[in-house]
Write an enzyme that holds these catalytic residues in place. Sequence first.
Site, PDB file in Angstrom:
ATOM      1  N   ARG A 192      -1.657 -14.548   4.082  1.00 10.72           N
ATOM      2  CA  ARG A 192      -2.468 -13.871   5.113  1.00 10.72           C
ATOM      3  C   ARG A 192      -1.804 -13.993   6.489  1.00 10.72           C
ATOM      4  NH1 ARG A 192      -7.002 -11.670   4.011  1.00 10.72           N
ATOM      5  NH2 ARG A 192      -8.021 -11.827   6.038  1.00 10.72           N
ATOM      6  N   ARG A 233       2.512  -6.703   9.191  1.00 12.00           N
ATOM      7  CA  ARG A 233       1.837  -5.602   9.899  1.00 12.00           C
ATOM      8  C   ARG A 233       2.355  -5.473  11.328  1.00 12.00           C
ATOM      9  NH1 ARG A 233      -3.989  -7.518   7.622  1.00 12.00           N
ATOM     10  NH2 ARG A 233      -4.026  -6.340   5.669  1.00 12.00           N
ATOM     11  N   TYR A 288     -12.542  -2.824  -3.358  1.00 15.32           N
ATOM     12  CA  TYR A 288     -13.033  -2.770  -1.979  1.00 15.32           C
ATOM     13  C   TYR A 288     -14.561  -2.721  -1.900  1.00 15.32           C
ATOM     14  CZ  TYR A 288      -8.395  -2.194   0.145  1.00 15.32           C
ATOM     15  OH  TYR A 288      -7.109  -2.395   0.603  1.00 15.32           O
ATOM     16  N   PHE A 334     -15.365   3.256   7.628  1.00 16.38           N
ATOM     17  CA  PHE A 334     -14.009   3.588   7.178  1.00 16.38           C
ATOM     18  C   PHE A 334     -13.866   3.555   5.654  1.00 16.38           C
ATOM     19  CE2 PHE A 334     -14.088  -0.994   8.152  1.00 16.38           C
ATOM     20  CZ  PHE A 334     -13.611  -1.551   6.971  1.00 16.38           C
ATOM     21  N   LYS A 343       0.814  -1.218   0.000  1.00 16.63           N
ATOM     22  CA  LYS A 343       0.000   0.000   0.000  1.00 16.63           C
ATOM     23  C   LYS A 343       0.856   1.280   0.000  1.00 16.63           C
ATOM     24  CE  LYS A 343      -3.967  -2.186   2.286  1.00 16.63           C
ATOM     25  NZ  LYS A 343      -4.960  -2.066   3.383  1.00 16.63           N
ATOM     26  N   GLU A 397      -9.824 -10.235  -7.569  1.00 16.82           N
ATOM     27  CA  GLU A 397      -8.864  -9.143  -7.356  1.00 16.82           C
ATOM     28  C   GLU A 397      -7.752  -9.166  -8.408  1.00 16.82           C
ATOM     29  OE1 GLU A 397      -7.614  -9.629  -3.287  1.00 16.82           O
ATOM     30  OE2 GLU A 397      -9.592  -9.082  -2.506  1.00 16.82           O
ATOM     31  N   HIS A 424      -2.331  -5.374   1.618  1.00 23.78           N
ATOM     32  CA  HIS A 424      -3.610  -6.085   1.475  1.00 23.78           C
ATOM     33  C   HIS A 424      -3.289  -7.468   0.930  1.00 23.78           C
ATOM     34  CE1 HIS A 424      -7.630  -7.215   0.157  1.00 23.78           C
ATOM     35  NE2 HIS A 424      -7.028  -7.658  -0.934  1.00 23.78           N
ATOM     36  N   THR A 462      -5.399  -7.525  10.938  1.00 24.48           N
ATOM     37  CA  THR A 462      -5.705  -6.128  10.566  1.00 24.48           C
ATOM     38  C   THR A 462      -5.562  -5.217  11.788  1.00 24.48           C
ATOM     39  OG1 THR A 462      -7.336  -7.003   9.020  1.00 24.48           O
ATOM     40  CG2 THR A 462      -7.438  -4.647   9.448  1.00 24.48           C
ATOM     41  N   ASN A 466      -2.146   0.043   6.860  1.00 21.88           N
ATOM     42  CA  ASN A 466      -1.631  -1.218   7.420  1.00 21.88           C
ATOM     43  C   ASN A 466      -0.729  -1.978   6.444  1.00 21.88           C
ATOM     44  OD1 ASN A 466      -3.619  -2.002   5.674  1.00 21.88           O
ATOM     45  ND2 ASN A 466      -4.616  -3.431   7.057  1.00 21.88           N
TER      46      ASN A 466
HETATM   47  P1  CMP Z   1      -7.227  -4.692   3.776  1.00 23.74           P
HETATM   48  O1  CMP Z   1      -6.679  -6.036   4.060  1.00 23.74           O
HETATM   49  O2  CMP Z   1      -6.746  -3.956   2.581  1.00 23.74           O
HETATM   50  O3  CMP Z   1      -8.815  -4.813   3.696  1.00 23.74           O
HETATM   51  C1  CMP Z   1      -9.688  -3.767   4.021  1.00 23.74           C
HETATM   52  C2  CMP Z   1      -8.965  -2.592   4.597  1.00 23.74           C
HETATM   53  O4  CMP Z   1      -9.777  -1.688   5.305  1.00 23.74           O
HETATM   54  C3  CMP Z   1      -7.967  -3.073   5.655  1.00 23.74           C
HETATM   55  O5  CMP Z   1      -6.914  -3.748   5.048  1.00 23.74           O
HETATM   56  C4  CMP Z   1      -7.630  -1.757   6.331  1.00 23.74           C
HETATM   57  O6  CMP Z   1      -6.751  -0.962   5.536  1.00 23.74           O
HETATM   58  C5  CMP Z   1      -9.009  -1.086   6.345  1.00 23.74           C
HETATM   59  N1  CMP Z   1      -9.749  -1.290   7.588  1.00 23.74           N
HETATM   60  C6  CMP Z   1     -10.332  -2.424   8.038  1.00 23.74           C
HETATM   61  N2  CMP Z   1     -10.962  -2.230   9.210  1.00 23.74           N
HETATM   62  C7  CMP Z   1     -10.780  -0.922   9.511  1.00 23.74           C
HETATM   63  C8  CMP Z   1     -11.192  -0.097  10.603  1.00 23.74           C
HETATM   64  N3  CMP Z   1     -11.907  -0.572  11.609  1.00 23.74           N
HETATM   65  N4  CMP Z   1     -10.816   1.201  10.585  1.00 23.74           N
HETATM   66  C9  CMP Z   1     -10.089   1.710   9.564  1.00 23.74           C
HETATM   67  N5  CMP Z   1      -9.670   0.970   8.495  1.00 23.74           N
HETATM   68  C10 CMP Z   1     -10.004  -0.311   8.476  1.00 23.74           C
END
Ligand code: CMP
Length: 133
Positions: free
Chosen positions: A85, A102, A49, A57, A9, A126, A115, A91, A112
């Site tokens: 993963r 992460r 997404y 969010f 990212k 994807e 993805h 996350t 984070n």
């Molecule tokens: P990703 O694995 O890219 O999938 C969805 C993304 O949404 C996740 O990583 C984070 O970047 C974001 N995300 C998920 N949950 C939250 C949250 N509670 N607050 C803010 N961002 C979030």
Amino acid sequence: MEKTLLIIKPDAVERKLIGSIIQRIEKKGLVIKALKMEKITLEKAEKHYKIHKGKDFYNDLIEFIISGPVVLVVIEGENCIQIVRHMAGSTSPIEAAPGTIRGDYSIDTLKNIVHTSDSIESSTREINNFFNM
Ligand code: CMP
């Protein structure tokens, strides 16, 4: 053979973590099948997404993922979806274990670092969103 999509990212690109992340994937024994760097379009970001549309969010997530270049990586290997993963970590920055990507590089739920696809269905969708393969 199973494939998964890893997105490095904008926060990770800005922090010069591309090499460290790719090195972890290669050292693990997984195969890099395709790799490109680009600033993704709003259309592709929304498609990627779409399952998060409506969440509180969502707007911040879209704004963040199009804010700068990302590195899109197609990885291949047996059980690579679950393996990558696990390597990415949780996350939640509180739960992301040290030793995971992460866990080692982020304290932020939104910004984070990576993805990764969460199932065969999503990896197919994807990968098709970003690559012709
Ligand atoms: P990703 O694995 O890219 O999938 C969805 C993304 O949404 C996740 O990583 C984070 O970047 C974001 N995300 C998920 N949950 C939250 C949250 N509670 N607050 C803010 N961002 C979030």
